[in-house]
Design an enzyme around this catalytic site. Structure first.
Site, PDB file in Angstrom:
ATOM      1  N   HIS A   1      36.500  44.179  43.864  1.00  0.00           N
ATOM      2  CA  HIS A   1      36.604  42.721  43.861  1.00  0.00           C
ATOM      3  C   HIS A   1      37.853  42.348  43.078  1.00  0.00           C
ATOM      4  CE1 HIS A   1      34.526  43.775  40.130  1.00  0.00           C
ATOM      5  NE2 HIS A   1      34.932  42.612  39.632  1.00  0.00           N
TER       6      HIS A   1
ATOM      7  N   HIS B   1      39.838  45.307  41.100  1.00  0.00           N
ATOM      8  CA  HIS B   1      39.322  46.465  40.364  1.00  0.00           C
ATOM      9  C   HIS B   1      37.885  46.701  40.789  1.00  0.00           C
ATOM     10  CE1 HIS B   1      37.265  44.363  36.661  1.00  0.00           C
ATOM     11  NE2 HIS B   1      37.100  43.662  37.754  1.00  0.00           N
TER      12      HIS B   1
ATOM     13  N   GLU C   1      38.784  37.017  32.985  1.00  0.00           N
ATOM     14  CA  GLU C   1      38.613  37.263  34.414  1.00  0.00           C
ATOM     15  C   GLU C   1      38.162  36.002  35.136  1.00  0.00           C
ATOM     16  OE1 GLU C   1      37.281  41.942  34.415  1.00  0.00           O
ATOM     17  OE2 GLU C   1      35.714  40.418  34.456  1.00  0.00           O
TER      18      GLU C   1
ATOM     19  N   HIS D   1      40.190  39.239  40.665  1.00  0.00           N
ATOM     20  CA  HIS D   1      40.171  38.114  39.736  1.00  0.00           C
ATOM     21  C   HIS D   1      41.571  37.528  39.639  1.00  0.00           C
ATOM     22  CE1 HIS D   1      36.190  39.124  38.142  1.00  0.00           C
ATOM     23  NE2 HIS D   1      36.589  40.386  38.036  1.00  0.00           N
TER      24      HIS D   1
ATOM     25  N   CYS E   1      29.762  44.480  40.005  1.00  0.00           N
ATOM     26  CA  CYS E   1      31.092  44.879  39.522  1.00  0.00           C
ATOM     27  C   CYS E   1      31.458  46.314  39.899  1.00  0.00           C
ATOM     28  CB  CYS E   1      31.192  44.687  38.009  1.00  0.00           C
ATOM     29  SG  CYS E   1      31.093  42.955  37.520  1.00  0.00           S
TER      30      CYS E   1
ATOM     31  N   HIS F   1      48.938  41.770  41.592  1.00  0.00           N
ATOM     32  CA  HIS F   1      48.644  42.219  42.953  1.00  0.00           C
ATOM     33  C   HIS F   1      48.562  43.741  43.051  1.00  0.00           C
ATOM     34  CE1 HIS F   1      49.512  38.015  43.741  1.00  0.00           C
ATOM     35  NE2 HIS F   1      48.769  38.173  44.826  1.00  0.00           N
TER      36      HIS F   1
END
Length: 136
Positions: free
Chosen positions: A29, A14, A109, A31, A25, A71
């Site tokens: 990136h 996201h 996260e 998580h 952010c 994914h």
């Protein structure tokens, strides 16, 4: 009040594109997320077997997580900014009709960070997870 919880895991990317470009952010990136569904009932509301809800009934949620979130790029899956806080609220709103016993959704996260949407002011049980949410 009796409470059960179940963990679900998925990996996704996201970006929080509403943040300034210098914020880490704001860049894409990913998580390894953990979602905890928390369901509660009063003792007189338990099933005949003595369950708040049969854990097997949560298989539909696992399928949804796999099909909708795992994914994936969460900006494409969610109509709102995919912060952990918004995700907790979004998941709760998507699943509260299916699971009326749902009292909270926890989203992590990272191993040290959690966002929680709670429907009531009910206190969570201590020790939900080995490395997870702790009551405030």
């Amino acid at each position: 009040m009796l409470t059960i919880t179940k963990q679900f895991h998925f990996s996704a990317s996201h970006c929080l594109d509403v943040l300034p470009s210098w914020h880490k952010c704001a860049r894409m990136h990913g998580h390894n997320y953990v979602v905890v569904m928390e369901l509660s009932a009063h003792p007189h509301e338990l099933t005949e077997a003595g369950f708040v809800r049969d854990y097997g009934d949560l298989d539909a949620f696992k399928t949804w997580v796999d099909d909708t979130l795992d994914h994936r790029h969460l900006n494409d899956s969610m109509a709102i900014s995919p912060s952990a806080e918004n995700m907790a609220l979004w998941i709760f709103s998507e699943w509260t009709d299916r699971y009326p016993e749902l009292t909270a959704v926890w989203v992590s996260e990272t191993p040290k960070t959690w966002a929680v949407y709670r429907a009531t002011a009910q206190t969570s049980p201590v020790g939900l997870l080995r490395q997870g949410p702790t009551p405030s």
